[in-house]
Design an enzyme around this catalytic site. Sequence first.
Site, PDB file in Angstrom:
ATOM      1  N   GLU A   1       0.825  -1.213   0.000  1.00 33.07           N
ATOM      2  CA  GLU A   1       0.000   0.000   0.000  1.00 33.07           C
ATOM      3  C   GLU A   1       0.856   1.259   0.000  1.00 33.07           C
ATOM      4  O   GLU A   1       0.516   2.251  -0.647  1.00 33.07           O
ATOM      5  CB  GLU A   1      -0.958   0.010   1.194  1.00 33.07           C
ATOM      6  CG  GLU A   1      -2.188  -0.863   1.010  1.00 33.07           C
ATOM      7  CD  GLU A   1      -1.884  -2.342   1.097  1.00 33.07           C
ATOM      8  OE1 GLU A   1      -0.779  -2.706   1.551  1.00 33.07           O
ATOM      9  OE2 GLU A   1      -2.743  -3.147   0.693  1.00 33.07           O
TER      10      GLU A   1
ATOM     11  N   HIS B   1     -11.743  -4.225   8.967  1.00 34.28           N
ATOM     12  CA  HIS B   1     -12.255  -4.108   7.591  1.00 34.28           C
ATOM     13  C   HIS B   1     -13.566  -3.324   7.560  1.00 34.28           C
ATOM     14  O   HIS B   1     -14.420  -3.580   6.705  1.00 34.28           O
ATOM     15  CB  HIS B   1     -12.521  -5.497   6.984  1.00 34.28           C
ATOM     16  CG  HIS B   1     -11.294  -6.297   6.657  1.00 34.28           C
ATOM     17  ND1 HIS B   1     -10.483  -6.859   7.599  1.00 34.28           N
ATOM     18  CD2 HIS B   1     -10.740  -6.636   5.458  1.00 34.28           C
ATOM     19  CE1 HIS B   1      -9.492  -7.521   7.012  1.00 34.28           C
ATOM     20  NE2 HIS B   1      -9.621  -7.398   5.722  1.00 34.28           N
TER      21      HIS B   1
ATOM     22  N   PHE C   1      -9.524  -1.664   0.873  1.00 34.59           N
ATOM     23  CA  PHE C   1     -10.332  -1.339   2.045  1.00 34.59           C
ATOM     24  C   PHE C   1      -9.731  -0.057   2.623  1.00 34.59           C
ATOM     25  O   PHE C   1      -8.499   0.058   2.682  1.00 34.59           O
ATOM     26  CB  PHE C   1     -10.243  -2.429   3.128  1.00 34.59           C
ATOM     27  CG  PHE C   1     -11.106  -3.638   2.878  1.00 34.59           C
ATOM     28  CD1 PHE C   1     -10.776  -4.562   1.908  1.00 34.59           C
ATOM     29  CD2 PHE C   1     -12.252  -3.866   3.626  1.00 34.59           C
ATOM     30  CE1 PHE C   1     -11.564  -5.682   1.676  1.00 34.59           C
ATOM     31  CE2 PHE C   1     -13.057  -4.988   3.402  1.00 34.59           C
ATOM     32  CZ  PHE C   1     -12.711  -5.897   2.425  1.00 34.59           C
TER      33      PHE C   1
HETATM   34  C1  LIG Z   1      -2.227  -4.491   3.980  1.00 32.69           C
HETATM   35  C2  LIG Z   1      -3.214  -5.363   3.295  1.00 32.69           C
HETATM   36  N1  LIG Z   1      -3.376  -5.258   1.973  1.00 32.69           N
HETATM   37  C3  LIG Z   1      -4.261  -6.020   1.327  1.00 32.69           C
HETATM   38  C4  LIG Z   1      -5.019  -6.929   2.003  1.00 32.69           C
HETATM   39  C5  LIG Z   1      -6.021  -7.814   1.268  1.00 32.69           C
HETATM   40  N2  LIG Z   1      -5.556  -9.177   1.241  1.00 32.69           N
HETATM   41  C6  LIG Z   1      -5.953 -10.085   2.147  1.00 32.69           C
HETATM   42  S1  LIG Z   1      -5.195 -11.554   1.957  1.00 32.69           S
HETATM   43  C7  LIG Z   1      -4.337 -11.014   0.621  1.00 32.69           C
HETATM   44  C8  LIG Z   1      -3.378 -11.897  -0.104  1.00 32.69           C
HETATM   45  C9  LIG Z   1      -2.267 -12.279   0.805  1.00 32.69           C
HETATM   46  O1  LIG Z   1      -1.358 -13.081   0.125  1.00 32.69           O
HETATM   47  P1  LIG Z   1      -0.317 -13.923   0.960  1.00 32.69           P
HETATM   48  O2  LIG Z   1       0.422 -13.028   1.883  1.00 32.69           O
HETATM   49  O3  LIG Z   1       0.488 -14.696  -0.005  1.00 32.69           O
HETATM   50  O4  LIG Z   1      -1.184 -14.886   1.874  1.00 32.69           O
HETATM   51  P2  LIG Z   1      -2.207 -16.002   1.394  1.00 32.69           P
HETATM   52  O5  LIG Z   1      -3.535 -15.351   1.236  1.00 32.69           O
HETATM   53  O6  LIG Z   1      -1.710 -16.574   0.134  1.00 32.69           O
HETATM   54  O7  LIG Z   1      -2.207 -16.981   2.502  1.00 32.69           O
HETATM   55  C10 LIG Z   1      -4.649  -9.688   0.348  1.00 32.69           C
HETATM   56  C11 LIG Z   1      -4.075  -8.887  -0.750  1.00 32.69           C
HETATM   57  C12 LIG Z   1      -4.852  -6.989   3.394  1.00 32.69           C
HETATM   58  N3  LIG Z   1      -5.575  -7.814   4.140  1.00 32.69           N
HETATM   59  N4  LIG Z   1      -3.947  -6.213   4.014  1.00 32.69           N
END
Ligand SMILES: Cc1ncc(C[n+]2csc(CCOP(=O)(O)OP(=O)(O)O)c2C)c(N)n1
Lengths: 331, 331, 325, 325
Positions: free
Chosen positions: C59, C128, C82
Site C-alpha cells: 500500500e 475491515h 479497504f
Molecule cells: C495491507 C493489506 N493489503 C491487502 C489486504 C487484502 N488481502 C488479504 S489476503 C491477501 C493476499 C495475501 O497473500 P499472501 O500473503 O500470499 O497470503 P495467502 O492469502 O496466500 O495466505 C490480500 C491482498 C490486506 N488484508 N492487508
Amino acid sequence: MSLRNFDTRAGLARLILMERIRAFEETARRAAVEEGLVLGAIHLSIGQEAVAVGLIESLRRDDYITSTHRGHGHTLAKGADPQAMMKELLGRAGGCCGGKGGSMHIADFGVGMLGANGVVSANITIAAGAAHGVKLLGGDQVVVCFFGDGAANRGPFLEGLNWAGVFDLPILFVCEDNRYSASTLTAAMTSGNVAGRARALGLRVTEIDGNDVEELAQVAAEITARIRETGQPEFLHALTYRLDGHTYFDPATYRPEGEAERMRAERDPIARQRELLFEAGLSVAELNTVREAARDEMAAALEAARAAPWPDEASVFDDVQDVGSPAMEAF
Amino acid sequence: MSLRNFDTRAGLARLILMERIRAFEETARRAAVEEGLVLGAIHLSIGQEAVAVGLIESLRRDDYITSTHRGHGHTLAKGADPQAMMKELLGRAGGCCGGKGGSMHIADFGVGMLGANGVVSANITIAAGAAHGVKLLGGDQVVVCFFGDGAANRGPFLEGLNWAGVFDLPILFVCEDNRYSASTLTAAMTSGNVAGRARALGLRVTEIDGNDVEELAQVAAEITARIRETGQPEFLHALTYRLDGHTYFDPATYRPEGEAERMRAERDPIARQRELLFEAGLSVAELNTVREAARDEMAAALEAARAAPWPDEASVFDDVQDVGSPAMEAF
Amino acid sequence: MAVMSYADAAKLAVAEAMREDDRVWCVGEDLGRGGVFKQYTGLVEEFGPKRISDAPISEAAIMGAAFGAAMVGTRPIVEMRFADFALCATDELVNQIAKARFMFGGQSRAPMVIRKPMGMWRSSAAQHSQSLEGWYAHIPGLVVCCPATPQDNYAMMRAAIACDDPVVYLEHKNIWALEGEVDTSLRGEFGKARLRRSGGDVTIVSWSDTANVAEAAAGALADRGIAAEVIDLISLWPWDKRAVLDSVRKTGRLIVAHEAVAVGGFGAEVVATVAQSGARLSAPPVRLGAPRSLVSYAPNLEDKLRVTAAMIAEAADKMMEAEPA
Amino acid sequence: MAVMSYADAAKLAVAEAMREDDRVWCVGEDLGRGGVFKQYTGLVEEFGPKRISDAPISEAAIMGAAFGAAMVGTRPIVEMRFADFALCATDELVNQIAKARFMFGGQSRAPMVIRKPMGMWRSSAAQHSQSLEGWYAHIPGLVVCCPATPQDNYAMMRAAIACDDPVVYLEHKNIWALEGEVDTSLRGEFGKARLRRSGGDVTIVSWSDTANVAEAAAGALADRGIAAEVIDLISLWPWDKRAVLDSVRKTGRLIVAHEAVAVGGFGAEVVATVAQSGARLSAPPVRLGAPRSLVSYAPNLEDKLRVTAAMIAEAADKMMEAEPA
Ligand SMILES: Cc1ncc(C[n+]2csc(CCOP(=O)(O)OP(=O)(O)O)c2C)c(N)n1
Ligand SMILES: Cc1ncc(C[n+]2csc(CCOP(=O)(O)OP(=O)(O)O)c2C)c(N)n1
Ligand SMILES: [Mg+2]
Ligand SMILES: [Mg+2]
C-alpha cells in the site's frame, strides 16, 4: 584514481561543482550559526559532495532526481539556482519554494529536482513512481533517487525497490552511505547490509567509493546510459562520510575520537580532487581561484537572500488546493 | 520422505492433526456455503496443513505464534479448542474472541496463539516484538511468525526481519508460500525472491517442501531447538499450494487450467501422509478412521457452535479500554 | 438514463475518463481480475495491464509511486481495497501527497483519485469496517468525497478524475450493488450538497450510505406527519455549509447522522459550524454516530454500532416534542 | 517542590517508573544519546541499552514490535520523535494496538505509552509541525493526552505508564524548556481537566501549549475587566465534559482554542457537545484553530496559522459586546 585517462577539463568542472556545494553549505552554516538567518534545521552534505556531483553529471536536465533532508548538494548539482535556494533557507520571497519549504523541502521542478523530503525513506517510492510515470508517458528520462544508509531500514526501501523491479522502471537508487543515522551508527541497527538487500530485491548493484568523484562520474555515466537503454532499475551503494554533525548544531560527540579528523584528512572528496588536478598540472593558485569563486558566488547568494523580503502573507493560502482552497474560507 | 527413520506414531499424530485442520475447514466451509452460518469471509488453508502441523509440533505450549487471515490451521495446531474456534466463526458467545473477531482475528492467548491478523504483513513486526518481550523478560520461549508469500512485499517484512536480526531475537519467520496473493500470482509482483531477501537481512534461511510434514517436523525441531539455544532469528521458506480459492467463495478461475487438480493429485500433504502411513503398515480402514474421527469432532464443534447463543449485547462496550470506556458514556 | 449499480457507475466514469485522457490509469492489488469488489471488471481487457495495473501488496508503494507518477504528469487512480489498509500508506497520503504542492511552493501537483472502500460490511470486524472520512477532512491539501448513490458515484468520480487536487474518494462497501438511474451527462461538483428530500420541520445532514438511511428515516417520518429535509453532503471537503445553514434556518432543528464513531467525527464539525453561525434552533442539535467502540464480527454486536433509520426518526420525534427554546 | 523543565519532568516520571517496575522500557531512534530533544538524557547510563533501546529508522517496527512486547508482558514507552513520523506507523497504532484487546475478546492488553512530540516549532515546516490529536481521539481503544505544563507532564506521564491501555502521549515541542514547579507526589487522572484560571464571564477551553496561550489571554482580559475561566483539558480521551459544561453554564460563553487545523479538529467535538447539551449561551460559541492550510517555513507565514493570545482575547471581547441572546 590514476591520471591515466584523466580528463582535466571534466575534472575541473567536477571540482568547481563540489566547491560550489561546499561553499553554499558553509555559507549557509555561517548564516545560521553567526546570524541566525537560516531558520530551521539544516543538514549539511559536507564531505559527501562527490556523490551528488559524480552521479548527476550524467543526467539530462529533463531527467529527474529525488532527495532527502540532506539535499542541497543534489539540488545544486541538478542545476538549481543557489540564490533561489539560499532565499529558501532564509525563508524569503523568491525562494525556490516561496519560503514555504525551507532546506528540508528544497525543490526545483524546472531542473527535474522533484524535492527533498523530511521523512526518511519516503522519497524512495515516490522516485519509483516518477520512473513509472516516465514509462507510462513513453518518455526516455532516467530517475535518480538519493537516500541515506539509515533509510534502508524503513519499509519504503523494500516496497520501492520491489516496485521498480516488478515494473521494470528506469531508475537508479543511490544509497549515500555516510555510516550514521543521526547519532546512531547505522551498522548497529542494520541486519545484513544494504547492497545485499538491493541484490536480493532483484536489482543490479554496484558498490563504489563515494568520495571519488572521478570514479563516480565514470560509473554513473555507464549505469545511467544502461538504464536509459534497458529501462531496468539499478542500485548504487556509495560509501562516504558526513564530515559535519547531523544538523548544523549537532556537535557529533557520538563519533569515535579522531574519526572525523581522520576522514577529513584522508578522504575529503574535494581535497582529493584538488590533488588530482594539481598532479594533472593545475597550480594551487588556479585551484584556489575555483574555491574563491565558489565562495564569492555563495556570499552573493546570501546577500541577495538577506536583502529579499519575507513572502507575501497572502501566499499562506496559495497552493494548498484548488477545490476547497482555504483562501475562500473565512477564518 | 523415505521410510527409513520414519516414526509411525509421530507420523500418525501428524496425520491426525492435519485431518482435524482439514475437517475443521471443510466443516466451516459447508456451514458457510450451505447454511450461511459462518458470517464473514473465511480463508481456508486446505492443502497447506503440513506447514502448521510440522512447525508447531516442536513448540512448547508457552511458546508463541502469530498468524494471518489464513490462521485456522496454526491456531488448531497450537492447541486451541475447535469448539471455541467454530463458535468464533459463527460469531457466537463462547467463541475464543467472544464473537468479536471472527475467523480473521482468531486467537487463543491461553495456548500462546497471539492472533490472526486482517492486515497482511502486520503480524511480522508484532511477532518480532513478542520475541523482544521474551528476551527482555528473560524467558526462553520461541516465537514463530507465519505469513504468506504476498506479505513479503510489504514494508513490515523488511522492518520486522531487520528488527529481529538487530536485537538477536528468538524467532522463526515462516513464509508459507502458496504462490498466490489473492488472485495475483505473487511471482509476477515480486522482484528477486523471498528467501534471498531474508538472507540479505542477515537471517539463516532454510528452504523446504511445505507439503511434506515429516521433513517439516524434523527440520522445524532442529531450527526451533537452535533458536532456543542461540537466541538468534531464523527464516524458513516453505513452498506449498492453496488448493482452494482465496476466500471460500472465490472460484479461483485465475489459475492455469488443471493446476489445482494436479496439485491436489500430486502434492496434497494429507494424501502423502496417508500413503506414507500405509506403507508403514497402517490399513486404509485405520486411516479412514482418523479422517472420520476428525470429521465427527468438527461436526460436533459445529453443532455446539450452532446451538450457542449470540454474544451478550452489553459486551460491545467491554474490552475497548479501561480508561474512557464507552460503557461509561451515554449515547 | 441507464439503471446501474453503484459499483458500475464508478466503473463507467473511470472507463470514460480513460478513453478521453491517456494519462489516466488505475493501480491496485488484483485489478487485472476486476478488483476485490469487481469495480474494475472488464477494464483490463479494454485498457491493458499497464493502465489497469496490478500491484504487489504494498500500500505504501501504491500510494507513493502513484504520487511520483502524478508529479511527472500522469493522473493515477489509486485503489486501496479497504479504507483500513490505506492506513499502511498514511505517511504517503498525509505527509507527502497532501503537502507537496504547498511545501514546494506550487511547483507540483498531485492529480490523484484515492479510492478507499469504507464502512461496515456484514461481519467484516474491526480491521475491515472503518469510516475515517473525518480524518481526511482535517488534512489541508485533500479533497474528500463520500458518494451515496449510483448517480453521485458516477458524477463525482468524473469530477474527481478531472480534479487537479488529490481526492480521497470513499465508496461505501455496503452499497456496491445498489442500483439507480444514472445520467451520464452530469458532472459532480465538490462542495455542493444534494437535497435528498425537502421538508420544513427538521434538517437531517448526512453522507455516504447513512444518507440513504436518513432518506428512509425521512420517509417514515413523513408517514407520521413530520417533514424532514435530508441533505446529503456528498463531499466533506469542501462541504456545503450554505445548504446546511439555510436549511437549519428554515427548520430550526438539526440532526447529523453518520456511520463513523461520533466522538471526533465530522458530524461534530457540522454541529459546531451551525452552533457558531448563531442560527436559532428550537431544540439542541443531535449527532448520531457510532459509540466509541469497535466493530464486531457478531451481527448483533455489529448492529449496536449502526445508526439506523429508526434511531434517526426517533431523534426527530423527540425534537419535535421538545418545547421550542 | 522542585522546579524543572517540561522535558525533565517527563524524564523524571519515566525514570521513577522504570525504577519501580522492571517491565517498563523505552524504545526509539537515538535514545542512547538522549533522544532528539534530550528527553532521555542520562537514562541509558542508569538503565542500560536494553531498557533505553535504540532503534533502526523503522517507525512501523518500533510501534509494532513494542506492541508485540506489550502483549507478552512488558510495558513499552515508544518514542516517535515527531508526531509526523508516527504516521509511518498508523496501521500498527490504529488497526493493531487500538483494536487488539477488543478483537481478541479481551485476551490481550497493550499497556503502552506512545510519545509523539507535536506541534509547531519555529520553521520546521509542514512535515515536522502537525497537531493530529483529534485523529486519535476519534479512535476507540486509545487514550489521548496532551499535557501543557511540567507538572502535568510529570503527573500524566506517571499515569500513562501505569495505565493498562495504549496512551497516545503528545508532548508539545515548543515547550520542552518551559520550567515550572513539579510536585512529584501527584499522579494525573485522565479525563480530569485543570482549571488554569477561574472566572465568570467566558469559558476558554484548550489543551497542549495553546492552554498556556489561553492563560496568557485570560491575563490580558483580566486587565480590562473580563474574567475568563481557562480550562485545560489535558486529556482528550477521556475528556472532562463535566468541567466544560459546568463552566459554560456559569459563564454562558464558550471559546475553544487549539493549534490544530480547526476543520475537523477536536474543538468541533467540544463545541458540538456543548451545543447538544442545550446549555444556554449568551453568544454563539467560537472555535479558534489553524486555517485549513499548511505550516510554512517562513516565520511570517507560519505565524498566520497560529492561535495567539490576542486572537483569543479579541474573540472574548467580541462575545462580551454581543447582545445576550
Ligand atoms: C495491507 C493489506 N493489503 C491487502 C489486504 C487484502 N488481502 C488479504 S489476503 C491477501 C493476499 C495475501 O497473500 P499472501 O500473503 O500470499 O497470503 P495467502 O492469502 O496466500 O495466505 C490480500 C491482498 C490486506 N488484508 N492487508
Ligand atoms: C520516518 C522518519 N523517521 C525519523 C526521522 C528523523 N531523522 C531525520 S534524518 C535521520 C537520519 C537519517 O539517516 P540516513 O538515512 O543515513 O541519512 P543521513 O542523515 O545520514 O544523510 C533521522 C532519523 C525522519 N526524518 N523520518
Ligand atoms: Mg546516513
Ligand atoms: Mg500466498
